[in-house]
Write a protein that holds these residues in place. Sequence first.
Motif, PDB file in Angstrom:
ATOM      1  N   TYR A 101     -46.501  27.526  12.366  1.00  0.00           N
ATOM      2  CA  TYR A 101     -45.378  26.650  12.046  1.00  0.00           C
ATOM      3  C   TYR A 101     -44.492  26.428  13.268  1.00  0.00           C
ATOM      4  O   TYR A 101     -44.166  25.281  13.618  1.00  0.00           O
ATOM      5  N   LEU A 105     -43.575  23.112  15.498  1.00  0.00           N
ATOM      6  CA  LEU A 105     -42.165  22.744  15.617  1.00  0.00           C
ATOM      7  C   LEU A 105     -41.767  22.583  17.087  1.00  0.00           C
ATOM      8  O   LEU A 105     -41.140  21.596  17.477  1.00  0.00           O
ATOM      9  N   ASN A 108     -43.473  19.548  18.876  1.00  0.00           N
ATOM     10  CA  ASN A 108     -42.735  18.293  18.700  1.00  0.00           C
ATOM     11  C   ASN A 108     -41.524  18.250  19.623  1.00  0.00           C
ATOM     12  O   ASN A 108     -41.169  17.198  20.170  1.00  0.00           O
ATOM     13  N   VAL A 143     -39.256  13.581  14.127  1.00  0.00           N
ATOM     14  CA  VAL A 143     -39.054  14.575  13.074  1.00  0.00           C
ATOM     15  C   VAL A 143     -39.578  13.983  11.764  1.00  0.00           C
ATOM     16  O   VAL A 143     -39.702  12.772  11.627  1.00  0.00           O
ATOM     17  N   PRO A 144     -39.888  14.833  10.786  1.00  0.00           N
ATOM     18  CA  PRO A 144     -40.338  14.313   9.488  1.00  0.00           C
ATOM     19  C   PRO A 144     -39.177  13.693   8.714  1.00  0.00           C
ATOM     20  O   PRO A 144     -38.037  14.150   8.824  1.00  0.00           O
ATOM     21  N   ILE A 147     -38.818  17.333   4.852  1.00  0.00           N
ATOM     22  CA  ILE A 147     -39.484  18.595   5.163  1.00  0.00           C
ATOM     23  C   ILE A 147     -39.199  19.585   4.049  1.00  0.00           C
ATOM     24  O   ILE A 147     -38.108  19.579   3.458  1.00  0.00           O
ATOM     25  N   GLN A 173     -46.001  18.785   7.478  1.00  0.00           N
ATOM     26  CA  GLN A 173     -45.017  17.706   7.547  1.00  0.00           C
ATOM     27  C   GLN A 173     -44.553  17.470   8.979  1.00  0.00           C
ATOM     28  O   GLN A 173     -44.328  16.326   9.392  1.00  0.00           O
ATOM     29  N   LEU A 174     -44.424  18.544   9.748  1.00  0.00           N
ATOM     30  CA  LEU A 174     -44.032  18.398  11.152  1.00  0.00           C
ATOM     31  C   LEU A 174     -45.108  17.651  11.942  1.00  0.00           C
ATOM     32  O   LEU A 174     -44.797  16.842  12.821  1.00  0.00           O
ATOM     33  N   LYS A 175     -46.369  17.922  11.627  1.00  0.00           N
ATOM     34  CA  LYS A 175     -47.461  17.241  12.318  1.00  0.00           C
ATOM     35  C   LYS A 175     -47.452  15.739  12.043  1.00  0.00           C
ATOM     36  O   LYS A 175     -47.941  14.948  12.855  1.00  0.00           O
ATOM     37  N   ALA A 177     -44.716  13.922  11.657  1.00  0.00           N
ATOM     38  CA  ALA A 177     -43.355  13.447  11.934  1.00  0.00           C
ATOM     39  C   ALA A 177     -43.338  11.930  12.085  1.00  0.00           C
ATOM     40  O   ALA A 177     -44.052  11.377  12.912  1.00  0.00           O
ATOM     41  N   LEU A 220     -33.628  18.677  11.857  1.00  0.00           N
ATOM     42  CA  LEU A 220     -34.749  19.142  11.043  1.00  0.00           C
ATOM     43  C   LEU A 220     -34.286  19.512   9.646  1.00  0.00           C
ATOM     44  O   LEU A 220     -35.106  19.717   8.749  1.00  0.00           O
TER      45      LEU A 220
END
Length: 221
Positions: A101, A105, A108, A143-144, A147, A173-175, A177, A220
Amino acid sequence: MKNLKSTILVMLIFCTQNFKSQNIMLPENVFNLYFNSFVNFDDDSLKELNSYVINFLGKDNTHRMNLEDAYNQKVDNLTQVFLSNLPADVNSKCKTEAHDYFAVLMGNFKNATYKVKSVKSVNNLQLKDQEITEVTYEISFKVPSNIAALNMGDIKKIGSGEMKKYLIDAAGQLKKADKTVTAEQKFNLYQIKNGSDTYYWNGGPQELLWKATEFYFRNLN
């Protein structure tokens, strides 16, 4: 022999002029090296920055660090701090997911981009008769839009299965974004005059990282 000496002299003059021209940079180009080094964690940019700074500040004022190692340490530190707040059994079972994770993070984060808005000289309030080059720039992160939320107040009650699911979902979700957030920030470059040439530097470039980190993590939530 005379022709040989003349040839060598011409070559030395050319090399000296060429070396000098390589080390005269515009402030926006110097800022680019600082941003790429301390926000994007790029070791090649740091090497280029050091090769520039050493010419007017000397070796003792270069930045001696490995940014790839610093980046990996940042991911590990965030992972450890997060895990330390979990019950021991959850901690031991979620190490891989937590590291994955924070790797996404921070991945990004270090892909941040910027656009210079303005470059201007302002008076240095600390030192009379000296100017600072103030670089105003717009920093951007992906950013998403949404999240997964985690109630930190109940973190001690969360089981390993639920925590793993949260970390995997949040990393996913971060992937993906899909939203760009931007902020206008400023960074000072101190001027050093050498004849008609001006050099630029900042002895505390971590300021770039601090400002970027605060803005990124705030967006975030």
